[in-house]
Design a protein around this motif. Structure first.
Motif, PDB file in Angstrom:
ATOM      1  N   GLU A   1      53.810  41.445  68.997  1.00  0.00           N
ATOM      2  CA  GLU A   1      53.141  40.747  70.096  1.00  0.00           C
ATOM      3  C   GLU A   1      52.818  39.308  69.707  1.00  0.00           C
ATOM      4  O   GLU A   1      53.046  38.371  70.484  1.00  0.00           O
ATOM      5  CB  GLU A   1      51.859  41.497  70.471  1.00  0.00           C
ATOM      6  CG  GLU A   1      51.184  40.962  71.708  1.00  0.00           C
ATOM      7  CD  GLU A   1      49.957  41.784  72.071  1.00  0.00           C
ATOM      8  OE1 GLU A   1      48.919  41.173  72.357  1.00  0.00           O
ATOM      9  OE2 GLU A   1      50.051  43.021  72.059  1.00  0.00           O
ATOM     10  N   SER A   2      52.296  39.119  68.486  1.00  0.00           N
ATOM     11  CA  SER A   2      51.967  37.753  68.058  1.00  0.00           C
ATOM     12  C   SER A   2      53.226  36.916  67.881  1.00  0.00           C
ATOM     13  O   SER A   2      53.236  35.729  68.198  1.00  0.00           O
ATOM     14  CB  SER A   2      51.141  37.771  66.773  1.00  0.00           C
ATOM     15  OG  SER A   2      51.901  38.216  65.676  1.00  0.00           O
TER      16      SER A   2
ATOM     17  N   GLN B   1      55.981  37.260  69.636  1.00  0.00           N
ATOM     18  CA  GLN B   1      56.408  36.910  70.992  1.00  0.00           C
ATOM     19  C   GLN B   1      55.563  35.779  71.554  1.00  0.00           C
ATOM     20  O   GLN B   1      56.082  34.858  72.188  1.00  0.00           O
ATOM     21  CB  GLN B   1      56.329  38.131  71.912  1.00  0.00           C
ATOM     22  CG  GLN B   1      57.373  39.188  71.618  1.00  0.00           C
ATOM     23  CD  GLN B   1      57.143  40.458  72.421  1.00  0.00           C
ATOM     24  OE1 GLN B   1      56.154  40.602  73.127  1.00  0.00           O
ATOM     25  NE2 GLN B   1      58.069  41.401  72.291  1.00  0.00           N
TER      26      GLN B   1
END
Length: 194
Positions: free
Chosen positions: A126-127, A129
């Motif tokens: 997530e980070s 992305q």
């Protein structure tokens, strides 16, 4: 021997597994003690076994060669005292119960580690992305001035691919600066200000 194996299977099926088996080496007719132990351990390799015999057709070395070295096997020579049998039974069943408990706790800990690892992986993805979506240049430099992060924005702005920048000293990445003095001051400042 075969009756003993059936008892072991029935106990397992009834969810009341056996911890210990006392096996004589000579049990005519049918399997001898060695064959019985092999069959019992095929079904339950952790079963504690006490060999009870006045004489043995197999030496300790022979048993180890045929059964493998195991701390789940004890020899008790006949004649034996009633208290010896009780002590062995208590000690070996407790050993088996503790081994089961340890295995259960290990499985629980393994599951926790797997779940946390999956959570960390998801957070990292997530980070990554999020950082990839930033249009500005994002460059991460460690305390020794080596590039640890280089996003797509940095590649676009400076025309330097991440593979050519990562793990290199920032000063050697080859960026042409309008104000090289400011960059030198930035690189020489302490890590807290980065």
């Amino acid at each position: 021997g075969s009756e003993g194996l059936e008892l072991l299977k029935k106990a397992e099926k009834a969810e009341r597994p056996l911890d210990l088996a006392f096996v004589d080496m000579r049990m005519p007719p049918g399997w001898d003690g060695l064959q019985t132990i092999q069959k019992l351990w095929e079904f339950d390799p952790e079963l504690q076994i006490v060999i009870c015999s006045a004489f043995s057709d197999h030496s300790w070395q022979d048993l180890n060669r045929k059964l493998g070295v195991s701390d789940n096997l004890v020899i008790l020579k006949k004649p034996f005292d009633h208290s010896e049998v009780l002590q062995l039974a208590c000690a070996l069943t407790q050993k088996r119960k503790l081994a089961r408990l340890a295995a259960t706790k290990f499985a629980v800990l393994e599951k926790i580690v797997e779940e946390r690892t999956a959570g960390l992986r998801a957070a990292r993805e997530e980070s990554e992305q999020l950082l990839a979506a930033i249009s500005s240049a994002l460059i991460g430099i460690d305390e020794s001035g080596v590039v640890q992060r280089w996003n797509d924005g940095a590649t676009r702005i400076f025309s330097v691919e991440s593979a050519d920048a990562l793990q290199k000293p920032f000063s050697e990445v080859g960026i042409q600066w309008d104000a090289p003095c400011e960059v030198a001051a930035f690189l020489s400042s302490d890590s807290e200000s980065r």
